[in-house]
Write an enzyme that holds these catalytic residues in place. Structure first.
Site: not given
Lengths: 603, 1009
Positions: A283, A359
Site C-alpha cells: 500500500e 481488541k
C-alpha cells in the site's frame, strides 16, 4: 540544578531543588506509602496517605506534592504521621466494598496491600458504601464505581497519556464519581477502550470484561475446533503473573500452556503481522507511486483507530486500509485454514490472546466478519489467559518449550517486533527497502525508530527516495504528530500505537505494567527477534505459500475482501449497545459524520 | 447640576429590597410627583445601611432623620408630615428597646454609635449606580494619588498600614502584593474573591451593592502596585444585584477613563472583568476559585506554588477578598498611619460582621478591631432577639469557624484572639445563639454544609466529614455510643491535619469547638439520650416534658384535661411529681419557655393547668386517685429534711414498700415551701394537701428534730438502712458591708420564715429597702408591702432584665407599687443604734461574666444615701451543715458533695440532694433530686431502681390540633388594691371552662408523624 539538603528521619539527604519529599525519601531508602501518586503523571496529593510531619509546618504535608527546602526537617514515621495515615486508610476502606475475595484485583490490589502494610485490623467508621451502578456498556472495560477510591490515576492517564479525557470527576463530596461527562456511559463517551486506566487503577474499579467463561465453554465443547493466536507482545509478559521476571521470553512455555488448556491449534499472530507488512508495504509503495494520500498511517492498534475516527476523521483516508493482524488472522482462520483443514468454519472458535483490551472491542466491530462469521470470536487479555492457566493448575514456570502449530504458527522476527513501539515501522522498512531496491539490507536493525521516546522521526533512504517516517506511541503523542501533518508537514509513513511502549505496554498486560517493566519487555522483544532465523516478513514461506495458493497477490481482490477494511468518519460518541440475543455489539446512535451529516448506518 | 431642598435616601440593598424597598421607592416618587414636589425633593436609591432587621430604611437629608420599617402605605403620611409640614413622623423612628424612646438621628442609634465605618462609609449614603456620587465622596482620589507614586511605594504603604486579608486567614496584604510584584512571569493578574459563601454572611455582597467603585478602585491600585493590567472579580451568580451594580460600575469607570488604557494619562493600563461562579462554597478557596475562573472544575490544588508566583494560567496573581480591596482607597487617602492607629497590636483597622441568628439587630456592622464580642452582641447587636433567653454562644467564621461561648464575651475581635479560642475571624459571619440552640445540632448543621460542599478530591475531607456527620446524626438520634466524642475528636484532628485545602482543614472546627466548650451537652445526648435544648427530635417527646427537670409528661395530662378527665390528669402528674398542688402555684415552669405554641401566639399556661387538675383532684378528698403501695420490704430509710426533695423521696420510697421516717428540724414540714414562699403565693392549706398525700402512705414524721442536736448522726445511721440528706439552704448569705448587724437589718429568708411561722412582724409606716434580684427578694418585698410598709424599694446592682427572679414576680411586685432602683449597690448600712439609711453607689456596666451577663462596677464618687427604717438583704442563702460534722460527708463551698445523677455521697448508703447539694435552686429541681435519690436508694436496698409508676396513656391525638390564634387564657387574680393588704392567695386560677379552653391550645408536639 541547585541541590537542596534536608533531614529526613534524622538522616541528611541532598537532592535537586524541586524534588518532592516523597522522592527525596526514596533516595534515603524510605518508602513512604502512597495511593493516588503516580510519578510524573498523577501528582495531585488527593489521597493524603503520604502525609509526613514537616517541622514548623502548621499541618501534616502530603509528601508527594511538597517540594523539599533547605534545612527542612521531615519525620515520616512519627506517632502523628502513623496515626493520621492509618486513619486515612481506614476512611478509604470504610467507603470501599469488603469484597476482596471476589474482586478481580484480589491479592494484586494496592489498597489491600496498604491495609496489610499499615497493620489495619479494624475499621472504626461505619462508612457509607452506597451502591452505584457499574458500567458494563463497552465490550472491553468494566467500570465499578463502588470500588473506586477516587485517586484519579485513570483520569490522569486518560487525559495526559492518551489525550482522550473520556472520564473525569463528577459530583461533589461523597457523591463524587469518576466517569464520562454528564453521567453518560463509557460506550457513549469517547473512550477508546485502550485499558491504560486499568493498568493504573490501584484497586478493582476498572478491569477487563472477562471472557474466560466463554472460552472455557468452547474448550469443553468437543464439537468445536478451538484455535488460538498469540500476539507478539504476549510472549514477553505472560511469565510475569507466574513469578518470572519482566522481560522473560516465554514463547515456548506459553504455547505449551495453551495447548494444555485444550486449544486444538496454537498459532502465532506474527504470521499475520508478516502478512500485514506485505499488504501495508504494498500500500505504501502504491501510494508513493501514485503520490498519495500520504502519509500512510498504520492501522494495527484498535484504540488508535477509534481515536482517529472520533478526533481525526479528516485523516481517515491516510490510515492504511489493512485490518489489524488479529483481524487478518481471524478472517483467514475461517476461510483459508478452514478450507485447508476441511472444517466447517461454523465449528471453528477463533480465540486470540492479546496484550490489549481494545481488541475485544475491535473483534466485535460489525465490519469484522468478512469470513461470513465473526472473524475472531473471543479475545483474552494476558491477565485472563494467566488466570485460566492458574485455574487449570498448570505450573507455567516449569513447562517445556513447545513450538507453534503449522501453518499459521510460522512468523518472522519482523512480526515479533510489532509488539514494541517502532516495530511495525522497522518491519515495514525491512521489507519495503528490499522490495524497492532489490538489495539485501546490510543492517537489518533500524535503531532510529526504536526506543521509548514518545515521538521518533527519521529519514530513511530507500533507493532514490528519502522516506520520512514518524513513530508515535500514546495518543497524546499521536495528537502531536497528527497536528503537524495537518499543519502541512510532510511524512511518508507514520506508525501509531495507542499504548506507551507499544503493545508490550498494552491495557491487557499483567499488572503492574510501568515504564521500567515496559522497557524490559521491549528489550525482550528485540532479543526474540534476534533469536529467530527468519527476520523479514517477505521471507516468510507460509506467507509466500498463502499468496500463491489463496490470495493471489498483495492488494489483490481476495486480499481486499478479507484483509482490508474501512473506517467510520467522525463517529464521535457512537454508542456501543450490546444485543443480548445476538451476542454482538452495535453502534447504536445517530452519529455525527466528519462532513457534517448525520446517519445511523453503523447499525 | 440641579438642586433639591431634600434628598430621601431609600436603601436598595438586597435585605431592604426583600422587605419592600423597591415598591416603597416607587410609591415615594409617585406621591412626591403627585404633590408637585418633584423639583424640590429627590428620591435616591442607596446601598445597605446595615440595619437590615428594621428595613426598609430611609434617611432624609439634610436633616439626617432616619426612618425604620417604612412601607408603601406609610408614604402619604410621610410625605405630608415630613416633606410638606416639616415634622418628624414619630411613629416610624427607631425606638430604643429598653427605654422605648424614639431616636431621630441615626448616629444616636446604639447600633451605629459603636461602629467605625471605612469599608461601609458610603453604603447607604450614596447612590451606588452613580460614579459621580462616589467621586464626590473622594472616590478615585486614591487611584490618582498612587499613579504619582512608584509601585514599590504603594506596596510599602499597604504593608505599613498593617492591613490583613479580610477573607478570613488574615495574611498581610502588603506582603502578598510584594510577593506578586517581585514574582517572575508576565502577565500578572489581580483577582477579587467575591465568592461569599458562609451561611448568614453578606458583607461582601452589601459592599459591592452599596459601593462598587470602592472595590474597583482597590483592585486597580493593586494592579498598579503589582504590575498587572487585567483583573477579575469572581462573584457568585446568586448575587444578581451585586453583579449588575459591578458591571454598571465597570462600564462607568471605563467611560471616565478610570479603567482601560492609559488611566488618567499615566500610561497605566488596567481593566476588570466579572466572572460568575455557580455557587460552590469551595470556590472561595483561592486555588479552586482560580480553577473556576479558568473554566476548570472548581477544586483546589496543593500549595505551593502560591498564587503570588503561579496563579491564573500559571502567572503571578494577587488574590484578595472584597473587603480587603475596599479598605485600600481609604488607606491610601488617609495614610497608613491613620489606619494602623485603629485596632489591636497585630490586627489593624476595622472588620465588617454580618450579625445573624438570635440577635436583635440583624444586619451589617463595621467595628474597629479589638471591639469585644460582647459589645458587638449586646451594644451594637442590641442583645438577643428574645431577651428572656440566655445567651449561649456566637459562631464566627461560618462553617470553617467555631463557637465562642458566654465566658469569652470579653474577647476582643482580632485574628489571634479568635484563633486562640479555636475559631477564626473568617469573612465576618457572626451567628448568635441562645439557649434554644443545641450544640450537637449546630455542629451537625455546619458539617452537613461542608459535607455537601466538599469538592470530593481529598479523602479526609470527602470521607472524614461524612464519618463525622454520621456519628453526629447517630448521637442526635439517640444512638450515641461511649467513645463517639473521642472518635469525633480524632477524626476532626486528622482532617485538620491532613486535608488538602482550607475548606477541609477547617471543616471539623464547628465540631471541635462545640466539643471543647459544650462537651457536657454531647455527653448528655450520648449517655442520657437527652437533648437539653429540645432540638434533636428523636430524643424527646415534647419540648415541655423534655425541659421539665422532673420530666412530667405535660402533653398527656393537658390532653386529659382537654377531655375533661381531670382526676386522671392529676394521676398522670403524680407519676413524676408528687407535689402538684405546690407546683401548680409556685413552679418556675421552664416548660412554658419552650412551649412551641409561642411561635404561633403564646405559650400554654402549663402551670395553671397543673394547678387546676391538682386542685380538682384534692377536692375529691378520699376519692382522689392514689398510687398503689407495694408490700413492706422491712427496709428502713431515714430522710433528713422535710422540704420538696425529702418529701418526694419519701413518697417514692414509701410506694416501694420501704419504711420511711422524715426528720425535720423546723416545727413544720415543707421546708422552703412552708417557710420561704409567702402565703399569698402558696397558702399553707394547699401545701398541706400535697403533704397529706405523702404522709398517708405511712411515712413517719419527726418535726422539731435537728440532726447533731436532737439526734446524733450515729444514732440516725444505726436506725436506718439508708439515709437521704436534703436539708436545703436556709441560712442567709451576708453582704459583708459595714452596719449589717444594726437593728433593723432583717435578712430576707429570716423575715419570710418569721412571718410563715406566725411571728408578729409589723412594718407599718416603715421605709423598707430590699437588696437583691431573686425570688426571695421579690417575696420579701411583697411581704413587706403586706406588712404595712410605707414604701418598699428593691435595690439591684444590674439591670432589671438581668434579675434572676421570675418575670411575673417582678411584674407583680411592680403592680403592687414596689419601687425598683437598678444599677445601684449598697455599700454600707448607716444608723445610730438602728438603721437609718443605706449608702449606695451607682453602678456602671463593665465586662461580661462567665454567665454572659455584664458585670457591674461602681461609679467612683457616686455614693448617695437612701433613707430607710428596715433593710432586708436578700442576696442568697447557704446551707447550714453544722449538725453534720460527725457524718463524714464532704461539705465544701456551702454544699454537700454528691453525684448529681445518683445523689450518692462518699458514705455507703448515704445519699444527699436538693438545695444542700446543688445550691439554692427551684422546687421542681428539688423534686427531681428527691426522685433520683429514691431510685438510687431503692436500688441500694435491693430493688430495681425503678420508682416511677408505668405510663397509662397512649400518645395519640384525642381531638384535632387547634391552630387558631387565640392567645393565652389567663386565670383570674385578686386586684392589686385588695391583695396588698392581705396574705390571701393572689392567683385564683382557672375555672373548668377556662382550663379546657387553654388545654385545647396544646399543639401535641409529642405526637409525631
Amino acid at each position: 540544578m541547585a541541590t537542596v539538603t534536608l533531614t529526613i528521619d534524622g538522616r541528611q539527604v541532598s537532592v535537586p531543588a524541586g524534588t518532592s519529599i516523597l522522592e527525596a525519601a526514596k533516595t534515603a531508602g524510605i518508602d513512604i506509602p502512597t495511593l493516588c501518586y503516580l510519578k510524573d503523571l498523577n501528582v495531585i496529593g488527593s489521597c493524603r496517605v503520604c502525609v509526613v510531619e514537616v517541622e514548623r509546618a502548621r499541618t501534616l504535608q502530603a509528601s508527594c506534592v511538597t517540594p523539599v527546602a533547605n534545612g527542612m526537617v521531615v519525620h515520616t514515621n512519627s506517632p502523628a504521621v502513623r496515626k493520621a495515615r492509618k486513619a486515612i486508610v481506614e476512611m478509604i476502606l470504610s467507603d470501599h466494598p469488603y469484597e476482596c475475595p471476589t474482586c478481580p484485583r484480589n491479592l494484586n490490589c494496592e489498597l489491600q496491600s496498604l491495609a496489610d502494610r499499615l497493620g489495619i485490623r479494624e475499621i472504626r467508621f461505619e462508612g457509607s458504601r452506597e451502591p452505584k451502578e457499574p458500567d458494563f456498556t463497552t465490550p472491553a472495560l468494566v467500570r465499578d464505581p463502588d470500588k473506586c477510591i477516587l485517586c484519579r490515576r485513570c483520569v490522569a492517564v486518560c487525559e495526559k497519556v492518551q489525550g482522550v479525557q473520556a472520564i473525569g470527576p463528577l459530583g461533589r463530596g461523597m457523591d463524587t464519581v469518576i466517569g464520562p461527562a454528564w453521567g453518560e456511559t463509557m460506550a457513549e463517551s469517547p473512550c477508546v477502550q485502550c485499558g491504560q486506566c486499568i493498568l493504573v487503577c490501584p484497586v478493582g474499579a476498572l478491569y477487563e470484561r472477562d471472557d474466560t467463561d466463554a472460552v472455557w465453554k468452547a474448550l469443553h465443547d468437543p464439537k468445536k475446533h478451538v484455535v488460538i493466536q498469540t500476539a507478539p507482545a504476549t510472549r514477553v509478559a505472560i511469565g510475569e503473573p507466574f513469578g518470572l521476571p519482566p522481560g522473560s521470553i516465554s514463547t515456548g512455555k506459553m504455547v505449551a500452556a495453551l495447548r494444555r488448556l485444550g486449544f486444538d491449534k496454537v498459532f502465532d499472530t506474527d504470521f499475520t503481522a508478516d502478512l500485514t507488512i506485505m499488504e501495508e508495504g504494498s500500500e505504501l509503495l502504491e501510494r508513493l507511486e501514485k503520490g498519495g494520500p500520504l502519509p500512510l498511517i498504520t492501522s494495527c492498534s484498535p484504540g488508535w483507530i477509534r481515536y482517529m475516527e472520533q478526533f481525526y476523521p479528516e485523516l481517515a483516508d491516510n490510515v492504511s486500509s489493512c485490518k489489524s493482524p488479529q483481524q487478518m488472522f481471524g478472517a483467514l482462520v475461517k476461510t483459508y485454514y478452514a478450507e485447508k483443514m476441511g472444517i466447517d468454519p461454523k465449528d471453528i472458535v477463533s480465540v486470540s490472546l492479546m496484550p490489549c483490551t481494545a481488541k475485544k472491542y475491535e473483534c466485535q466491530r460489525p465490519e469484522m466478519s468478512d469470513s461470513g462469521y465473526q472473524d475472531v470470536d473471543y479475545v483474552l487479555t494476558v491477565r485472563e489467559a494467566a488466570r485460566m492457566i492458574k485455574e487449570a493448575g498448570i505450573d507455567f514456570a516449569s513447562l517445556p518449550d513447545e513450538d507453534y502449530d503449522a501453518p499459521l504458527g510460522i512468523g518472522s522476527g519482523a512480526g515479533v517486533i510489532f509488539g514494541a513501539t517502532g516495530g511495525v515501522m522497522e518491519a515495514a522498512l525491512r521489507t519495503v527497502y528490499e522490495i524497492v531496491t532489490g538489495k539485501t539490507l546490510e543492517k537489518i536493525d533500524f535503531e532510529n525508530v526504536r526506543g521509548f521516546e514518545g515521538l521518533k522521526i527519521a529519514t530513511v533512504p530507500v533507493g532514490d527516495l528519502e522516506v520520512k517516517v514518524a513513530v508515535a506511541h500514546t495518543l497524546a503523542n499521536a495528537k502531536v504528530i497528527l497536528d503537524r501533518v495537518k499543519n502541512g508537514e510532510k511524512f511518508h509513513f507514520i506508525e501509531i500505537m495507542t499504548c506507551p511502549g507499544g503493545c508490550i505496554g498494552g491495557g491487557g498486560q499483567p499488572i503492574p505494567t510501568d515504564t521500567e517493566i515496559r522497557l524490559k519487555r521491549i528489550d525482550a522483544i528485540y532479543e526474540a527477534d534476534r533469536g529467530l532465523p527468519l527476520r523479514k516478513s517477505h521471507e516468510n514461506p507460509v506467507v509466500q505459500e498463502l499468496y500463491k495458493t489463496f490470495l493471489g497477490k498483495p492488494l489483490g481482490h481476495k486480499s481486499h475482501e478479507l484483509l482490508h477494511t474501512h473506517y467510520k468518519k467522525g463517529s464521535r460518541h457512537g454508542s456501543m449497545i450490546h444485543k443480548e440475543d445476538q451476542g454482538v455489539w452495535f453502534l447504536d446512535r445517530v452519529v455525527a459524520n466528519g462532513d457534517g451529516t448525520c446517519d445511523g448506518e453503523d447499525r | 447640576m440641579e438642586f433639591y431642598r431634600s434628598h430621601v435616601l431609600v436603601c436598595s440593598g438586597t435585605g431592604c429590597q426583600a422587605s419592600g424597598s423597591l415598591p416603597l421607592k416607587d410609591a415615594l416618587e409617585q406621591e412626591i410627583a403627585n404633590r408637585g414636589l418633584d423639583k424640590e425633593v429627590r428620591v435616591i436609591p442607596t446601598g445597605c445601611f446595615g440595619f437590615c432587621r428594621f428595613g426598609p430604611n430611609v434617611m432624609v437629608y439634610p436633616e439626617g432623620v432616619f426612618y425604620c420599617g417604612i412601607q408603601r402605605e406609610d408614604v402619604p403620611e410621610f410625605v405630608e408630615e415630613h416633606l410638606i409640614k416639616g415634622r418628624v413622623l414619630e411613629r416610624l423612628l427607631y425606638r430604643e428597646p429598653e427605654t422605648k424612646a424614639s431616636v431621630v438621628d441615626f448616629e444616636d442609634i446604639p447600633f451605629f454609635k459603636k461602629q467605625t465605618r471605612i469599608v461601609l462609609e458610603n453604603c447607604g449614603i450614596i447612590n451606588p449606580e452613580s460614579i459621580e456620587e462616589y467621586i464626590a465622596r473622594d472616590g478615585y482620589f486614591a487611584l490618582g494619588k498612587v499613579l504619582t507614586m512608584k509601585p514599590e511605594e504603594v506596596v510599602e504603604l499597604v504593608k505599613k498600614s498593617g492591613l490583613r486579608g479580610r477573607g478570613g486567614a488574615g495574611f498581610p496584604t502588603g506582603l502578598k502584593w510584594e510577593f506578586t510584584a517581585k514574582a517572575e512571569g508576565s502577565p500578572k493578574y489581580v483577582l477579587c474573591n467575591a465568592d461569599e459563601g458562609d451561611p448568614g454572611a453578606f458583607m461582601d455582597r452589601s459592599t459591592i451593592e452599596g459601593d462598587p467603585h470602592r472595590v474597583l478602585e482597590g483592585m486597580t491600585i493593586a494592579g498598579y502596585a503589582v504590575g498587572a493590567s487585567r483583573g477579575f472579580v469572581y462573584i457568585r451568580a446568586e448575587y444578581p444585584l451585586a453583579v449588575d451594580r459591578l458591571n454598571g460600575a465597570i462600564k462607568q469607570a471605563r467611560e471616565k477613563g478610570l479603567l482601560g488604557k492609559n488611566i488618567l494619562g499615566s500610561g497605566f493600563d488596567f481593566d476588570i472583568e466579572v466572572r460568575l461562579g455557580a455557587g460552590a462554597f469551595v470556590c472561595g478557596e483561592e486555588t479552586a476559585l482560580m480553577n473556576s475562573v479558568m473554566g476548570r472544575r472548581g477544586e483546589p490544588r496543593p500549595r505551593p506554588p502560591f498564587p503570588a508566583t503561579s496563579g491564573l494560567w500559571g502567572k503571578p496573581t494577587v488574590i484578595n477578598n472584597v473587603e480587603t480591596y475596599a479598605n485600600v482607597p481609604t488607606i491610601v487617602r488617609k495614610g497608613p498611619e491613620w489606619f494602623a492607629a485603629m485596632g489591636t497590636e497585630k490586627s489593624k483597622g476595622t472588620k465588617v460582621f454580618a450579625l445573624a441568628g438570635k440577635i436583635n439587630n440583624n444586619g451589617l456592622a463595621e467595628v474597629p478591631m479589638g471591639t469585644t464580642i460582647g459589645e458587638i452582641v449586646f451594644d451594637i447587636g442590641g442583645g438577643l432577639s428574645n431577651p428572656q433567653k440566655k445567651f449561649k454562644a456566637v459562631q464566627t467564621g461560618g462553617p470553617s469557624g467555631g463557637c465562642i461561648p458566654a465566658q469569652y464575651l470579653n474577647t476582643p475581635v482580632d485574628y489571634e484572639s479568635l484563633a486562640e479560642l479555636g475559631t477564626i475571624m473568617g469573612s465576618g459571619g457572626f451567628i448568635v445563639m441562645d439557649e434554644d440552640t443545641c450544640m450537637v445540632d449546630l455542629a451537625k448543621f455546619f458539617l452537613e454544609f461542608v459535607q455537601s460542599e466538599s469538592c470530593g478530591k481529598c479523602a479526609p475531607c470527602r470521607i472524614g466529614t461524612k464519618e463525622m456527620l454520621d456519628i453526629l446524626k447517630r448521637i442526635s438520634r439517640g444512638e450515641g455510643k461511649e467513645g463517639d466524642i473521642e472518635l469525633l475528636l480524632e477524626l476532626g484532628e486528622t482532617i485538620k491535619q491532613t486535608a488538602l485545602c482550607g475548606l477541609g482543614q477547617s471543616a471539623p472546627n464547628p465540631v471541635l469547638s462545640t466539643i471543647k466548650y459544650f462537651r457536657e451537652e454531647y455527653e448528655t445526648h450520648i449517655r442520657d439520650k437527652k437533648c437539653p435544648a429540645s432540638v434533636c427530635a428523636a430524643l424527646f417527646d415534647a419540648p415541655c416534658q423534655n425541659t421539665c427537670p422532673a420530666g412530667v409528661d405535660v402533653p398527656i395530662y393537658i390532653d386529659l384535661i382537654r377531655q375533661g378527665r381531670y382526676a386522671e390528669a392529676y394521676e398522670e402528674i403524680m407519676r413524676e411529681n408528687p407535689l402538684p398542688v405546690v407546683c401548680g402555684r409556685v413552679c418556675n415552669h421552664p416548660c412554658e419557655s419552650k412551649c412551641r405554641r409561642a411561635q404561633l401566639d403564646d405559650p400554654l399556661a402549663i402551670r395553671e393547668l397543673k394547678r387546676f387538675a391538682a386542685d380538682y383532684a384534692v377536692s375529691l378528698n378520699g376519692k382522689k386517685p392514689k398510687a398503689a403501695r407495694k408490700d413492706a420490704t422491712g427496709k428502713k430509710v431515714g430522710i433528713v429534711g422535710g422540704g420538696p426533695a425529702g418529701l418526694t423521696a419519701a413518697y417514692y420510697l414509701a410506694l416501694q414498700g420501704h419504711s420511711v421516717t422524715i426528720y425535720e428540724a423546723l416545727p413544720v414540714l415543707g421546708g422552703m415551701l412552708a417557710v420561704g414562699i409567702p402565703e399569698y403565693r402558696l397558702p399553707k392549706k394547699n401545701l398541706a394537701k400535697d403533704i397529706e398525700t405523702i404522709t398517708a402512705l405511712g411515712v413517719e414524721i419527726k418535726t422539731g428534730v435537728r440532726v447533731g442536736k436532737d439526734i446524733s448522726w450515729e444514732d440516725l445511721r444505726s436506725k436506718h438502712d439508708a439515709i437521704f440528706v436534703a436539708i436545703g439552704s436556709h441560712k442567709d448569705q451576708t453582704m459583708g458591708i459595714p452596719g449589717e448587724d444594726l437593728p433593723g437589718v432583717t435578712p430576707g429568708v429570716t423575715l419570710l420564715r418569721d412571718v410563715a411561722l406566725g411571728k408578729k412582724v409589723d412594718l407599718t409606716g416603715k421605709k423598707v429597702i430590699v437588696v437583691g434580684g431573686g425570688n426571695v427578694a421579690m417575696d420579701a418585698a411583697r411581704t413587706a408591702r403586706r406588712l404595712g410598709a410605707e414604701s418598699v424599694t428593691v435595690v439591684y446592682r444590674r439591670r432589671k432584665e438581668d434579675m434572676p427572679a421570675l418575670l411575673e414576680e417582678v411584674e407583680a411586685a411592680e403592680e403592687e407599687g414596689i419601687i425598683f432602683k437598678t444599677m445601684v449597690n449598697p455599700v454600707a448600712v448607716k444608723g445610730d443604734g438602728r438603721v437609718q439609711a443605706v449608702q449606695c453607689v451607682v453602678m456602671k456596666a463593665g465586662e461580661f461574666d462567665s454567665s454572659g451577663r455584664r458585670r457591674t462596677m461602681p461609679v467612683e464618687g457616686s455614693e448617695f444615701d437612701l433613707p430607710c427604717d428596715v433593710f432586708i438583704p436578700a442576696i442568697g442563702q447557704v446551707t447550714d451543715a453544722d449538725g453534720f460534722k460527725e457524718s463524714g460527708l464532704e461539705f465544701a463551698r456551702n454544699v454537700f458533695k454528691a453525684d448529681p445523677k445518683t445523689m450518692a455521697t462518699g458514705q455507703e448508703g448515704v445519699f444527699a440532694g436538693g438545695d444542700c447539694v446543688s445550691g439554692p435552686a427551684t422546687v421542681i429541681e428539688a423534686i427531681e433530686a428527691g426522685k433520683r435519690a429514691a431510685r438510687s436508694i431503692h436500688a441500694f436496698l435491693g430493688g430495681t431502681g425503678d420508682v416511677v409508676p408505668a405510663p397509662k396513656h397512649e400518645r395519640k391525638l384525642s381531638a384535632p390540633i387547634n391552630e387558631e390564634k387565640t392567645g393565652r387564657v389567663h386565670g383570674k387574680v385578686v386586684p392589686v388594691t385588695t391583695r396588698v393588704r392581705s396574705f390571701t392567695e393572689v392567683e385564683i386560677g382557672f375555672d373548668e371552662e377556662a382550663a379546657r379552653r387553654e388545654a385545647a391550645r396544646c399543639l401535641r408536639c409529642d405526637v409525631k408523624g
